[in-house]
Design a protein around this motif. Sequence first.
Motif: not given
Length: 392
Positions: A274-288, A322-334
């Motif tokens: 829940e406390t992990a930092a949200a990092e945007p990735v501008d790619s279909t691939d997820v970094p290692e 979405f239960e984690f505040k840092n990662f709710e944006a996508g679910t909320k937008a949809v």
Amino acid sequence: MALKTLKDLDLKGKKVLMRADFNVPLKNGSITDDTRIQAALPTIKYILEQGGALILMSHLGRPKDGPTPEFSLKPVAERLGELLGDSVAMAPDCIGAEVEKLAAELAPGKVLLLENVRFYKEETKNDPDFAGKLAALGDVYVNDAFGTAHRAHASTEGVAKLLPSGAGYLIEKEVEAFAPLLSNPQKPMVAVIGGAKVSSKIGVLETLLPNCASLIIGGGMTYTFLKAQGYQIGNSLLEEDYLDTAKQLLQKAEAAGVEVILPVDHVVAAEFSETAAAEPVDSTDVPEGKIGMDVGPKTLDKIRPVIAGAKTVIWNGPMGVFEFKNFEAGTKAVAEMIADCGGITIVGGGDSVAATNQFNLADKMSHVSTGGGASLEFLEGRTLPGIAALEA
């Protein structure tokens, strides 16, 4: 699907045995969310207005070895009494001589709540003798517990065979919302399917595919689909056993001319926290070394016009954690896109319903289901025993 309903039953002066879904969340003996009690009120009030004496039954939690105080329905009786503005009698058990006496003496317009039916193992075994003891309390039976309609239990299916039976308003409303999605939805129909695992949603995807113009896939299950297409997914959730299944579904969709939208960018984290930092990735691939936690803005831009042009949208499963505040944006937008699309909008599944409530959008949806597992099985095209028992 034609159901026998409340309107088909003579309720005046009758003992009405009703199965409700009062499986509410409790904390320190207090109800934290009374949504399921509220959902049963229209049926309860109708029965009382028609002059029925109402005997309610439900389960609560998963008691393992008989009566357990923490799973007592006493808090429900108190809350229901508050909502009705009249006291609700609480039975000490759900069967037995004392309960039979309370039921026999119950006056028209009054309510008796039986104790948790799952205090007896015979309930989940659909034991005929147990069903008979429950049925003996009433003259007619009403089932309004959609959340347990996928279970062939004594109080949901067994009793229906023993008494004149009908569906309550809630079950009627759920069936009216879901049945057209499998046969004759207003088109174009868009299915937004998310959640953690392909294994739990593949049945829904395959059943909805023939009637869909577009499938939008989100949540942890997307990474199995992306891996199946050859993309890198880092440490994201993966079901190795379902890679071929994912490929086959994509092939079926292509053959049927159904657009499948998968994430083209992500919001990732170094750990599932829940406390992990949200990092945007501008790619279909997820970094290692990274974990996909949500969809990114480019994905939302792809989704937006598809939902906006839909006449019917079925949403089952969140886009991310979405239960984690840092990662709710996508679910909320949809969720906001669905609420604003102007078409028929059906929300089914526990997590989607939780998200809809979290973002205060329930009032903007055409229908928000009360049944998690039941709505999922309905969308898979399975027979729900509790509903099949009410078919006309």
